[in-house]
Design a protein around this motif. Structure first.
Motif, short mmCIF file in Angstrom:
data_model
loop_
_atom_site.label_atom_id
_atom_site.label_comp_id
_atom_site.label_asym_id
_atom_site.label_seq_id
_atom_site.Cartn_x
_atom_site.Cartn_y
_atom_site.Cartn_z
N ILE A 479 0.83 -1.30 -0.13
CA ILE A 479 0.05 -0.17 0.01
C ILE A 479 1.01 1.26 0.04
N THR A 480 1.98 1.19 0.79
CA THR A 480 2.71 2.45 0.78
C THR A 480 3.38 2.45 -0.68
N GLU A 481 3.95 1.46 -1.37
CA GLU A 481 4.47 1.63 -2.59
C GLU A 481 3.45 2.45 -3.69
N LEU A 482 2.37 1.70 -3.69
CA LEU A 482 1.22 2.30 -4.50
C LEU A 482 0.95 3.67 -4.02
N HIS A 483 0.91 4.27 -2.74
CA HIS A 483 0.70 5.44 -2.47
C HIS A 483 1.87 6.48 -2.91
N GLN A 484 3.02 5.89 -2.80
CA GLN A 484 4.23 6.72 -3.47
C GLN A 484 4.31 6.88 -4.87
N LYS A 485 3.75 5.93 -5.42
CA LYS A 485 3.68 6.05 -7.01
C LYS A 485 2.41 6.91 -7.59
N PHE A 486 1.65 6.83 -6.98
CA PHE A 486 0.42 7.58 -7.29
C PHE A 486 0.74 9.12 -7.09
N LEU A 487 1.26 9.08 -5.89
CA LEU A 487 1.38 10.85 -5.59
C LEU A 487 2.70 11.26 -6.52
N GLN A 488 3.73 10.42 -6.89
CA GLN A 488 4.41 10.84 -8.01
C GLN A 488 3.87 11.34 -9.14
N ALA A 489 2.95 10.44 -9.64
CA ALA A 489 2.10 10.74 -10.87
C ALA A 489 1.31 12.16 -10.59
N ALA A 490 0.61 12.28 -9.33
CA ALA A 490 -0.27 13.33 -9.15
C ALA A 490 0.64 14.76 -9.05
N GLN A 491 1.89 14.57 -8.46
CA GLN A 491 2.47 15.77 -8.56
C GLN A 491 3.29 16.14 -9.74
N ALA A 492 3.67 15.09 -10.73
CA ALA A 492 3.97 15.40 -11.98
C ALA A 492 2.99 16.28 -13.02
N PHE A 493 1.72 15.84 -12.80
CA PHE A 493 0.46 16.36 -13.44
C PHE A 493 0.55 17.95 -13.46
N PRO A 494 0.48 18.69 -14.47
CA PRO A 494 0.56 20.13 -14.52
C PRO A 494 -0.57 20.89 -13.73
N PHE A 495 -1.72 20.22 -13.43
CA PHE A 495 -2.72 20.95 -12.72
C PHE A 495 -2.93 20.29 -11.55
N LYS A 496 -3.28 21.16 -10.25
CA LYS A 496 -3.65 20.67 -8.86
C LYS A 496 -5.06 20.11 -9.08
N LEU A 497 -5.62 18.79 -8.58
CA LEU A 497 -6.64 18.38 -8.65
C LEU A 497 -7.16 17.65 -7.38
N ASP A 498 -8.57 18.34 -6.91
CA ASP A 498 -9.15 18.00 -5.77
C ASP A 498 -9.38 16.35 -5.39
N TRP A 499 -9.49 15.68 -6.29
CA TRP A 499 -9.77 14.41 -6.32
C TRP A 499 -8.45 13.53 -6.19
N CYS A 500 -7.50 14.02 -6.63
CA CYS A 500 -6.07 13.20 -6.38
C CYS A 500 -5.77 13.56 -4.89
N ASP A 501 -5.94 14.68 -4.51
CA ASP A 501 -5.57 14.86 -2.96
C ASP A 501 -6.65 13.98 -2.11
N GLN A 502 -7.88 14.03 -2.72
CA GLN A 502 -8.57 12.95 -1.83
C GLN A 502 -8.35 11.62 -1.76
N ILE A 503 -7.75 10.99 -3.00
CA ILE A 503 -7.39 9.88 -3.02
C ILE A 503 -6.13 9.53 -2.27
N CYS A 504 -5.13 10.59 -2.03
CA CYS A 504 -4.20 10.12 -1.14
C CYS A 504 -4.43 10.35 0.23
N ARG A 505 -5.53 11.07 0.65
CA ARG A 505 -5.89 10.81 1.89
C ARG A 505 -6.52 9.75 2.28
N SER A 506 -7.34 9.13 1.32
CA SER A 506 -8.13 7.91 1.62
C SER A 506 -6.95 6.90 1.58
N LEU A 507 -5.77 6.89 0.98
CA LEU A 507 -4.77 5.83 0.97
C LEU A 507 -3.95 6.04 2.41
#
Length: 601
Positions: A479-507
């Motif tokens: 689960i930690t590895e999945l969280h880190q990889k998705f966080l890497q993808a969300a941070q590389a995306f050029p726009f900040k998205l609320d649903w990405c932050d919510q998924i990270c909080r859920s993880l």
């Protein structure tokens, strides 16, 4: 009396040169060249030649041996085919996906939705019944755009408040035509330049016709696409609705809707399969009859571009295949960027339809989609980015199909270990391709925003799907590895998205729950364990007893030695325990050591 048979001559190797042997002439057998070859100027070659045997027994023996070898080969082939047939097929070549089995009713904003398109936003996050995140929460997002003028005021006054300087307007027009118009040529350049120059010379905007307002809104959309301005798409949509652009079919109005779709649609999660804007685009395209040939019209090429733009920017399968075939039959294909995107999206629509109808043509449609993403030539960096976006969409679609297959196999309680491993490998590959693609299109992000957002949503769907299963298995490392990889993808995306932050909080919440349950389990199992020093002595003594055993011992001898070993270990444990806890031991009447555990309380 039979005459004695002549003794067979031994087989001898001929030492005659090739030329003399072919002509059946006597050879002098001189080396390196015989007399005849030297006289005639021929190249003398000696090839060892063994005379053929005529012994019938030898021929029969060879034929018998050949028959035996053939029989052995046939037996081995049959055994190999039987062995291969007994091996279970882990990954079927044909993916039989029944989408209706994966659809479950979901309540979004108080409305129950019992069906949704296979690759829609709602489907990506609602198809997994074990997902722990509330789907409704993902579709409630705050607005990232700055506060702008009140929508109730006059349209022209609202536009005049935020209209930039003329120099910025000129730079924006050049930037848009360089980076966007080649892929999305939806307006007449001559007409737009006339209105654009008039806007630059007279920015007061006191009066304007419907066509001028339409081109003015397109100007603001160009400013947003080139990132000169950041305007709320809902505000621009309000301008369009109040100016009746969406309800008045025309080429200019449709172009305005298409550029708004390019700017606004992908970022937010949409609970419906088709937005109101997509419905307006499809309706206007059909009312204008863009799918039919119109060679008699002056703007026929523009109408063709508008139709291909509608197919590209609307959701896949938004148009019935009847209209697609009518257009393809009359319009010759070319290799323009828009035509390449059009062909790819028509094949993508076929994949969507095959999933919806559980068609056997799914694999064939995926092969056609793959060929559209590879067999194209590109001479510029922009065309290379276009083909890279097609490959990203194909990889994301294939990834989603594998997730559907995994959920379907799990629904039927089948072994999914192979699919899990395959999904993990594809996830890592898709994540790497996603990060590389973002670096390629950094200068014109909106051109391929729909492809990148679709990929990011698919990655998020996989992360939520697998994290819920890892949580049930107490696998916090995964689960930690999945969280880190998705966080890497969300941070590389050029726009900040609320649903990405919510998924990270859920993880984060899932990870805390797993760690908490693991800690409670660890506390429970450690109660009553012997001290480390005593445990080491017990382990060493037991290992010594095991080493004395032999594999060839009978059941009775094994039981006897095991009993003696355990008896000796029991005595060692009693003696060691008496040394560690002398206050809690006493001698019994039979000479054994008793332990008073009540004193410990």
């Amino acid at each position: 009396m039979k005459p004695p048979s002549k003794a067979s001559k031994p087989h001898r190797i001929s030492h005659v040169c090739d030329h003399c042997r072919l002509r059946k002439l006597k050879c002098s057998k001189d080396k390196p060249s015989c007399t005849r070859c030297t006289k005639l100027g021929l190249q003398c070659v000696y090839t060892p030649f063994r005379q053929s045997t005529r012994d019938p027994t030898t021929v029969k023996a060879l034929e018998a041996e050949l028959t035996y070898v053939k029989a052995q080969l046939a037996a081995c082939t049959k055994a190999l085919s039987d062995a291969q047939a007994s091996i279970p097929v882990q990954m079927p070549k044909k993916r039989n996906i029944c989408w209706t089995n994966l659809v479950r009713p979901i309540n979004v904003h108080g409305v129950w939705r019992t069906y949704y398109a296979p690759f829609s936003d709602l489907a990506l996050f609602a198809r997994d019944p074990l997902s722990k995140i509330r789907v409704e929460d993902l579709f409630v997002q705050e607005n990232e755009f700055p506060k702008l003028p009140n929508r109730n005021e006059d349209i022209l006054l609202s536009m005049r408040r935020i209209l930039p300087e003329p120099q910025i307007l000129r730079e924006n027009k050049l930037a848009f035509e360089t980076n966007y118009y080649q892929n999305y040529p939806f307006y007449n350049i001559t007409t737009f330049e006339e209105i654009h120059e008039g806007l630059i010379h007279d920015p007061s905007l006191t009066e304007a016709s419907t066509t001028q307002i339409c081109f003015l809104i397109m100007t603001f959309l160009m400013l947003c696409l080139t990132e000169k301005l950041a305007i709320d798409p809902d505000l621009i949509d309000g301008w369009i609705q109040r100016a009746r652009i969406a309800s008045d079919p025309s080429e200019e109005n449709l172009a305005c809707l298409l550029y708004l779709q390019l700017y606004s649609s992908p970022l937010r999660l949409c609970p419906t399969s088709k937005t109101r804007l997509s419905n307006d685009i499809c309706r206007m395209a059909l009312e204008l009859g863009l799918f039919t040939p119109a060679s008699c019209l002056v703007n026929n090429k523009l109408r063709q571009n508008l139709w291909m733009g509608c197919v590209v920017l609307a959701e896949p399968a938004a148009f019935h295949e009847h209209f697609i075939k009518m257009f393809d039959k009359e319009v010759p294909t070319d290799n323009s960027p828009l035509a390449i995107s059009y062909r790819f999206n028509t094949n993508l629509s076929n994949v969507w339809n095959s999933v919806v109808t559980a068609s056997d043509a799914l694999e064939e449609d995926m092969v056609s989609l793959s060929s559209c993403s590879k067999n194209q030539t590109h001479d510029t960096n922009q065309e290379g980015a276009l083909m890279a976006s097609c490959r990203l969409s194909f990889a994301t679609t294939d990834f989603n199909l594998l997730i559907m297959q995994f959920l379907q196999e799990e629904f039927h309680v089948r072994d999914t270990r192979f699919l899990r491993k395959r999904l993990q490998d594809l996830f890592d590959e898709l994540l790497e391709y996603f990060l590389n693609f973002l670096s390629i299109v950094a200068t014109h992000r909106y051109s391929y925003l729909s492809q990148t957002v679709f990929c990011l949503k698919s990655l998020a769907s996989y992360v939520l799907t697998m994290s819920s299963r890892y949580a049930r298995e107490n696998r916090h490392i995964e689960i930690t590895e999945l969280h880190q990889k998705f966080l890497q993808a969300a941070q590389a995306f050029p726009f900040k998205l609320d649903w990405c932050d919510q998924i990270c909080r859920s993880l984060d919440d899932t990870l805390r729950d797993v760690n908490s349950s693991s800690s409670d389990f660890s506390d429970d199992v450690t109660v009553g364990i012997l001290p480390d020093s005593l445990l080491e002595e017990y382990t060493g003594a037991f290992s010594t007893g095991i080493d004395e055993l032999s594999p060839s011992l009978s059941h009775e001898s094994f039981e006897s030695i095991l009993t003696d070993s355990l008896t000796g270990l029991n005595g060692q444990l009693d003696a060691r325990f008496a040394q560690l806890f002398p206050d809690y031991t006493s001698s019994s009447t039979d000479g054994e050591i008793d332990f008073d555990f009540d004193v410990l309380h």
